[in-house]
Enzyme design. Structure first.
Site, short mmCIF file in Angstrom:
data_model
loop_
_atom_site.label_atom_id
_atom_site.label_comp_id
_atom_site.label_asym_id
_atom_site.label_seq_id
_atom_site.Cartn_x
_atom_site.Cartn_y
_atom_site.Cartn_z
CB SER A 261 -0.91 -0.01 1.23
OG SER A 261 -0.15 0.11 2.40
CG HIS B 67 -0.71 -5.64 4.37
ND1 HIS B 67 0.26 -5.38 5.29
CD2 HIS B 67 -0.43 -4.83 3.32
CE1 HIS B 67 1.09 -4.46 4.84
NE2 HIS B 67 0.67 -4.11 3.64
CD GLN C 140 -1.23 -1.47 5.15
OE1 GLN C 140 -1.81 -1.13 4.15
NE2 GLN C 140 -0.01 -1.06 5.43
CD GLU D 9 3.25 -5.52 6.97
OE1 GLU D 9 2.55 -5.40 8.01
OE2 GLU D 9 3.62 -4.56 6.30
CG ASP E 182 -0.26 1.69 8.91
OD1 ASP E 182 -0.87 2.75 8.64
OD2 ASP E 182 0.57 1.17 8.15
CG ASP F 148 3.89 4.66 5.81
OD1 ASP F 148 4.84 4.95 5.07
OD2 ASP F 148 3.37 3.52 5.78
CE LYS G 234 6.51 1.70 5.25
NZ LYS G 234 5.15 1.72 4.66
CG HIS H 130 8.01 -4.46 8.00
ND1 HIS H 130 7.41 -5.66 8.28
CD2 HIS H 130 7.05 -3.52 8.25
CE1 HIS H 130 6.17 -5.46 8.67
NE2 HIS H 130 5.94 -4.17 8.67
NE ARG H 131 7.04 -0.05 1.95
CZ ARG H 131 6.60 0.95 1.17
NH1 ARG H 131 7.47 1.81 0.65
NH2 ARG H 131 5.32 1.12 0.93
P1 PGA Z 1 3.51 -1.51 2.73
O1 PGA Z 1 2.82 -1.12 4.08
O2 PGA Z 1 2.79 -2.73 2.30
O3 PGA Z 1 3.27 -0.38 1.78
O4 PGA Z 1 4.94 -1.74 2.98
C1 PGA Z 1 3.41 -1.17 5.33
C2 PGA Z 1 2.98 0.07 6.09
O5 PGA Z 1 2.13 0.82 5.59
O6 PGA Z 1 3.53 0.39 7.12
ZN ZN Z 2 1.89 2.50 6.98
#
Ligand code: PGA
Ligand code: ZN
Length: 423
Positions: A42, A172, A180, A224, A261, A321, A346, A374-375
């Protein structure tokens, strides 16, 4: 002198089984240093651009041969023969080579692995632990902004508090959970080790699994390593984590707090105005020991962010974020307008090590709390552990299971031991 002799890039798979870039920097002394690029699921709209091949007949269009070619044919010739300890100079060369504000030309997935592998090589040439080397560069880095300048500093390296992703929702998972991530954030006293924080996380995770089984809910996992069970409201998710933590006797506020989040999603369809959403979060914070609220509003909704920071209940960090995407200008703007009190960092939202450190330095200087993260699609590269320690981050956010997640925590254990031996 150990100068850069070669840089080789190739495709590897990330934790989602999709292609990403790995770069290997080879020095003239035959040592080599490897780094790879995580990918968000995301993503904020203003993140640096990731280059994918877009040949939808292969890997759903996600092969990264284009980015690989950029490293091997465009970046390497410019960096050949440079000294890896010249991180600032090398990152500058890469940025100039790209020539766009968001790395649209070279791609962040070409830039970040090279910049990171160079930093690992630099640490080795400087004969320093990687986190200590990053900390040194962080303190030496001078940041010039329109209104002020941050000179050299003396931020000490330090182990961040972990924020464990225990329940996932939003993009996710397939559940109807609007948010999320739901996070468990251990709290230990200064004389307790990082291992004790992992214990609080792990024991709560397995209590949560027992509770899900008792209630007949599936124990499926999200991207995750958190549970992706059909827990459809934020309150249900928070209640579950609270019960799981309390089952071992951990006490809210004393042993742990919680985080959310929202990834910009509304908590429920019945809420429409931003006053209603702010009231909702305030009531949630009254009911649960919430310390961190990430992306409570969509990225373009500045007015809501500003109002929320002003009205936020005591002790709740409002963290940007997708809103700030680790971008120095956006971060500075969000801090100046009092739209955040915490910041996600990030590296693949911005690109180079230097720019990542620049953002962390702005946040530290302006007393905004930092969360290195992390991602959704990550790799076994544990570099963010050293990064978090090096920039004195307050938190590191990561899942608590799956190899690519625990790699970060296991590296933090190693760093904790190194720091412990030195003191
Ligand atoms: P992402 O999301 O899937 O974009 O890494 C993690 C987050 O929003 O913290
Ligand atoms: Zn986030």
């Amino acid at each position: 002198m150990a100068l850069i002799r070669k840089i080789n890039a190739r495709q590897i798979l990330n934790s989602r089984g999709l292609p990403t870039v790995e770069a290997v920097v080879l020095l003239e002394n035959d040592q080599q240093f490897t780094a790879s690029c995580p990918t968000g699921i995301s993503r904020g709209t203003r993140e640096a651009i990731e280059l994918t091949d877009k040949d939808f007949a292969r890997f759903r269009g996600r092969e990264v041969n284009t980015a690989i070619r950029k490293i091997n044919e465009i970046i390497f010739p410019v960096l050949r023969g440079t000294n890896p300890i010249e991180q600032g100079l090398i990152d500058r060369k890469i940025i100039d080579l790209d020539g766009t504000p968001n790395l649209a030309n070279l791609g962040v997935n070409a830039v970040l692995p090279v910049s990171t592998a160079v930093a690992k090589a630099g640490a080795s040439v400087a004969k320093q632990h990687f986190f200590a080397y990053l900390n040194h560069y962080f303190n030496e880095l001078i940041v010039e902004l329109d209104d002020y300048k941050i000179d050299t500093t003396e931020y000490k390296h330090h182990i961040p508090r972990p924020a464990f992703v225990l329940i996932e929702g939003g993009q996710h998972t397939e559940s109807n959970q609007p948010f999320q991530e739901f996070l468990l954030i251990p709290k230990v006293s200064d004389n307790q080790s990082f291992w004790e924080q992992l214990r609080i996380g792990s024991e709560t995770f397995y209590n949560l699994k027992d509770i899900l089984i008792e209630r007949g809910l599936p124990c499926s996992y999200g991207e995750e390593g958190g549970f992706s069970s059909p827990v459809n409201t934020p309150e249900e998710a928070l209640d579950l984590i609270l019960s799981a933590a309390e089952k071992t006797g951990f006490t809210p506020y004393t042993d742990f707090t919680l985080g959310i989040d929202a990834a910009g999603a509304k908590p429920s369809d019945s809420l429409s105005s931003h006053e209603e959403i702010i009231n909702y979060y305030t009531a949630l914070k009254d009911k649960y020991p919430i310390e961190l609220i990430e992306d409570p509003f969509p990225e373009q909704d500045w007015a809501s962010w500003i109002d929320f920071v002003e009205m936020a209940p005591e002790g709740a960090l409002i963290v940007g974020d997708d809103f700030t995407v680790t971008n120095p200008e956006l971060v500075e703007q969000a801090i100046s307008r009092s739209a955040i009190s915490g910041l996600i960092i990030k590296p693949n939202q911005v690109g180079t090590i230097t720019d990542t450190l620049r953002v962390a330095k702005i946040a530290n200087y302006r007393e905004v709390k930092t969360v290195v993260s992390h991602r959704g699609g990550d790799t076994n590269d544990n570099f963010i552990a050293d990064l978090a320690v090096g920039v004195s981050a307050n938190f590191i956010k990561c899942g608590l299971t799956r190899g690519e997640r625990v790699a970060k925590y296991n590296r933090l254990l190693e760093i904790d031991a190194i720091i412990g031996q030195a003191s």
